[in-house]
Design a protein around this motif. Structure first.
Motif, PDB file in Angstrom:
ATOM      1  N   ASN A  11       0.926  -1.107   0.031  1.00  0.00           N
ATOM      2  CA  ASN A  11       0.090   0.223   0.052  1.00  0.00           C
ATOM      3  C   ASN A  11       0.865   1.058  -0.029  1.00  0.00           C
ATOM      4  N   ARG A  12       0.173   2.398   0.151  1.00  0.00           N
ATOM      5  CA  ARG A  12       1.145   3.722   0.142  1.00  0.00           C
ATOM      6  C   ARG A  12       1.908   3.614   1.101  1.00  0.00           C
ATOM      7  N   PHE A  13       1.503   3.548   2.292  1.00  0.00           N
ATOM      8  CA  PHE A  13       2.412   3.625   3.528  1.00  0.00           C
ATOM      9  C   PHE A  13       3.771   2.789   3.365  1.00  0.00           C
ATOM     10  N   GLN A  14       3.306   1.556   2.862  1.00  0.00           N
ATOM     11  CA  GLN A  14       4.414   0.463   2.757  1.00  0.00           C
ATOM     12  C   GLN A  14       5.468   0.913   1.598  1.00  0.00           C
ATOM     13  N   ARG A  15       4.902   1.206   0.426  1.00  0.00           N
ATOM     14  CA  ARG A  15       5.823   1.739  -0.699  1.00  0.00           C
ATOM     15  C   ARG A  15       6.686   2.927  -0.143  1.00  0.00           C
ATOM     16  N   ARG A  16       6.018   3.932   0.456  1.00  0.00           N
ATOM     17  CA  ARG A  16       6.714   5.279   0.917  1.00  0.00           C
ATOM     18  C   ARG A  16       7.975   4.572   1.964  1.00  0.00           C
TER      19      ARG A  16
END
Length: 390
Positions: A11-16
């Motif tokens: 998800n966005r948090f994991q990718r960031r």
């Protein structure tokens, strides 16, 4: 790690988080590849659903510690700040003991215990100095009572932490040893696979050359004895084939263009030897000529098609070699013949079994080999290659 980090595609948090952590992963990998793998595995656990329990437990410990400090007379804000500081320090120490268990946790424990003793002494001195500056006399009994109460609380906590740290470091060492053993096993398997592939390649070379070369030499000798004008061109093609194929089979990988050139010599020799009964066509896309392959793959497919399909067929036939790249980046190699076709009980001979093994060793799951009957007669051998992910 053997598999891609799922945080990179989460998800966005994991990718960031992955983008932020990637430089640190690479630095750890330069220092110690095993450390990078352990750090990534820890992150994958903590920053996925599997780690929710660990985060919940950590938060409960923090709140429990803050409640205990608040119940002993500390303000709520100070209690939360103190509990957070203690939990962060404890977490960092335990994580360090797990990730780098070879750094002798006794030193860390000794430093912690020494720091705790120094803190108790500093507290005692601070109380004494404070009372002296305020003009009060030093109440030795009260100081000893405070020291005893602090020691009664801090020493068991310190010993518990020391035992926990040693246990985590020991578990980390055992996990690291298993990790090393696994990597060593993988390296040994890879070495064995390379050795087997090289041995099979030498066997393949020994099988293809004598059978093909001896038949060609017999034809050449017959033409020389009869002063047949075809002897000269055949000798040139044979010389070119031997030179090209010997160079190819001596290298780990070769460009497709070089392999195709050896196949052209092979087909020219067959056409001459068999009085035109076997004809060959080659259609290779220009954008594939630089693609690298293990040597001898095309020669194996062509030789197999000729030996089992075209030579036994009355009247000969046509062999077509083609290669093309699809719009999605995949590409394929295809050898078609209109010979006798695939037998119902056909099984891989040594050459095709070797070809499958070497494709798997070089490309892994990205390569697929098929051998099947053609609806119009004959056999189709096909290799599909999927490009490496970016």
């Amino acid at each position: 790690m053997d598999t891609p980090n799922p945080l990179a595609h989460g998800n966005r948090f994991q990718r960031r988080y992955y983008r932020w952590a990637l430089p640190y992963y690479e630095r750890f990998g330069r220092e110690d590849p095993l450390l990078r793998e352990r750090v990534e595995l820890a992150d994958i656990y903590l920053y996925s659903r599997q780690g929710l329990g660990a985060w919940a437990g950590w938060l409960l410990c923090l709140l429990g510690g803050a409640a205990w400090l608040h119940g002993n007379g500390m303000g709520l804000g100070k209690a939360l700040a103190a509990a957070t500081t203690i939990m962060l320090g404890l977490s960092i120490a335990l994580l360090g003991a797990w990730l780098k268990p070879h750094q002798k946790p006794r030193r860390v424990v000794g430093g912690f215990m020494g720091g705790m003793a120094a803190g108790i002494v500093a507290m005692l001195l601070g109380v004494s100095v404070g009372r002296a500056l305020s003009g009060k006399s030093l109440d030795l009994g009260s100081a000893l009572t405070a020291l005893q109460a602090s020691a009664a609380t801090l020493i068991p906590l310190g010993l518990s932490f020391a035992l926990l740290l040693i246990g985590v470091a020991r578990a980390g060492r055992l996990a690291r040893e298993r990790q090393l053993a696994r990597l060593q096993l993988v390296a040994e398997r890879d070495a064995a696979a390379r050795t087997a592939a090289e041995a099979d390649l030498r066997l393949l070379q020994a099988q293809i050359h004598p059978h093909f070369v001896f038949n060609t030499l017999a034809t050449l000798q017959h033409w020389v004895d009869r002063r047949d004008e075809r002897a000269g061109p055949l000798l040139r093609e044979l010389t070119g084939f031997l030179r090209r194929s010997t160079e190819l089979l001596g290298r780990p990988v070769v460009p497709l263009a070089d392999e195709v050139q050896a196949v052209r010599h092979y087909l020219a020799i067959l056409t001459a030897r068999l009085d035109g009964r076997v004809q060959g066509e080659v259609h290779i896309a220009r954008n594939l000529e630089a693609e690298l392959l293990p040597p001898g793959l095309l020669l194996t497919l062509v030789e197999n098609a000729v030996e089992h399909g075209l030579e036994p067929k009355i009247g000969g036939g046509l062999l077509t070699l083609a290669a093309c790249r699809e719009p999605d980046g995949r590409w394929w190699l295809r050898v078609d013949d209109d010979g006798l076709g695939l037998a119902d009980d056909a099984e891989d001979d040594v050459g095709l079994a070797n070809l499958r093994q070497r494709l798997r060793h070089h490309f892994g799951e990205r390569a697929r080999f098929t051998l099947q009957r053609r609806t119009e007669g004959g056999t189709r051998a096909e290799i599909f290659i999927t490009p490496e992910p970016a």
